[in-house]
Design an enzyme around this catalytic site. Sequence first.
Site, mmCIF file in Angstrom:
data_model
loop_
_atom_site.group_PDB
_atom_site.id
_atom_site.type_symbol
_atom_site.label_atom_id
_atom_site.label_comp_id
_atom_site.label_asym_id
_atom_site.label_seq_id
_atom_site.Cartn_x
_atom_site.Cartn_y
_atom_site.Cartn_z
ATOM 1 N N HIS A 163 -1.466 -1.011 9.744
ATOM 2 C CA HIS A 163 -1.983 0.237 10.071
ATOM 3 C C HIS A 163 -3.815 0.380 10.347
ATOM 4 C CE1 HIS A 163 -2.464 4.765 9.182
ATOM 5 N NE2 HIS A 163 -1.820 4.759 10.458
ATOM 6 N N GLY A 205 1.260 -0.946 0.225
ATOM 7 C CA GLY A 205 0.254 -0.481 -0.037
ATOM 8 C C GLY A 205 1.111 0.977 0.436
ATOM 9 N N HIS A 239 -8.221 -2.071 2.729
ATOM 10 C CA HIS A 239 -8.456 -2.997 4.009
ATOM 11 C C HIS A 239 -9.773 -3.663 3.299
ATOM 12 C CE1 HIS A 239 -5.724 -0.986 5.362
ATOM 13 N NE2 HIS A 239 -6.048 0.483 5.947
ATOM 14 N N ASP A 274 -0.661 -2.062 4.941
ATOM 15 C CA ASP A 274 -1.183 -0.735 4.677
ATOM 16 C C ASP A 274 -1.695 -0.776 3.339
ATOM 17 O OD1 ASP A 274 -2.645 1.401 6.048
ATOM 18 O OD2 ASP A 274 -0.840 2.500 5.198
ATOM 19 N N SER A 291 4.283 7.199 4.017
ATOM 20 C CA SER A 291 4.686 5.846 4.557
ATOM 21 C C SER A 291 6.461 4.896 4.248
ATOM 22 C CB SER A 291 3.731 4.765 5.505
ATOM 23 O OG SER A 291 3.620 4.356 4.160
ATOM 24 N N GLY A 306 -5.408 3.221 -6.670
ATOM 25 C CA GLY A 306 -6.555 4.048 -5.573
ATOM 26 C C GLY A 306 -7.426 2.605 -4.234
ATOM 27 N N ASP A 356 2.463 -1.544 -4.857
ATOM 28 C CA ASP A 356 0.578 -0.807 -5.455
ATOM 29 C C ASP A 356 0.429 -0.567 -6.413
ATOM 30 O OD1 ASP A 356 -1.785 1.502 -5.341
ATOM 31 O OD2 ASP A 356 -1.079 1.424 -3.114
#
Length: 206
Positions: free
Chosen positions: A166, A45, A141, A138, A51, A74, A70
């Site tokens: 996270h 992510g 989710h 991260d 991060s 999005g 990633d």
Amino acid sequence: MLPAPLPLQVAAAVARTKGFMPEAEGEALHAHAMSSLPGTWLEIGTYCGKSTLILGDAARRVGSSLVTVDHHHGSEENQPGWEWHDTSMVDPQSGMLDTLPTFRPVLDSLSDVCSAVVGSTEVVARWWASPLALLFLDGNHTEETAQHDYAAFAPFVVPGGTLLVHDVFPDPADGGQAPWHVVQRALSEGFVEIARHGSLRVLRRT
């Protein structure tokens, strides 16, 4: 562990970068990365690299290599109609969210220590084979994806290695439950929790 403030240059770069990382949690992420084993570190992510900057600075200081994964289109909360949708990052030609151009300067600033993989975790998991000294989860989710990412990459965390998760919210009123479920699973599968900082959970492979 009482996290120290980020180095000034790193803090300034993080503040300029779009993303979702409270200052105290970013400081904790940096501190625990600094105390982690050297080796290959994996971030799931990337978004725009907030991060990534934190982990990249720590990796540079301890002699580790950071890989960040990633697809750069999005997560569900970044899509039209959702709370974190940012119209400035929509590609006018494809009509899709595209965070890769925004991330590029971050990657350039970490070119000596960080590699970026552009693709879904489902595809990357098919070929990933490297042991991990640190894994930072991260990404998306949703329950399905969060569980997939843990199952795909956590087995590569070496004994003594660090797992950071996270956006962990035990109370459903505070946020989605998928990262919390991942932590509960990790605790039943050979990890022990060593610290909590806001929504950041820090675990270690026994």
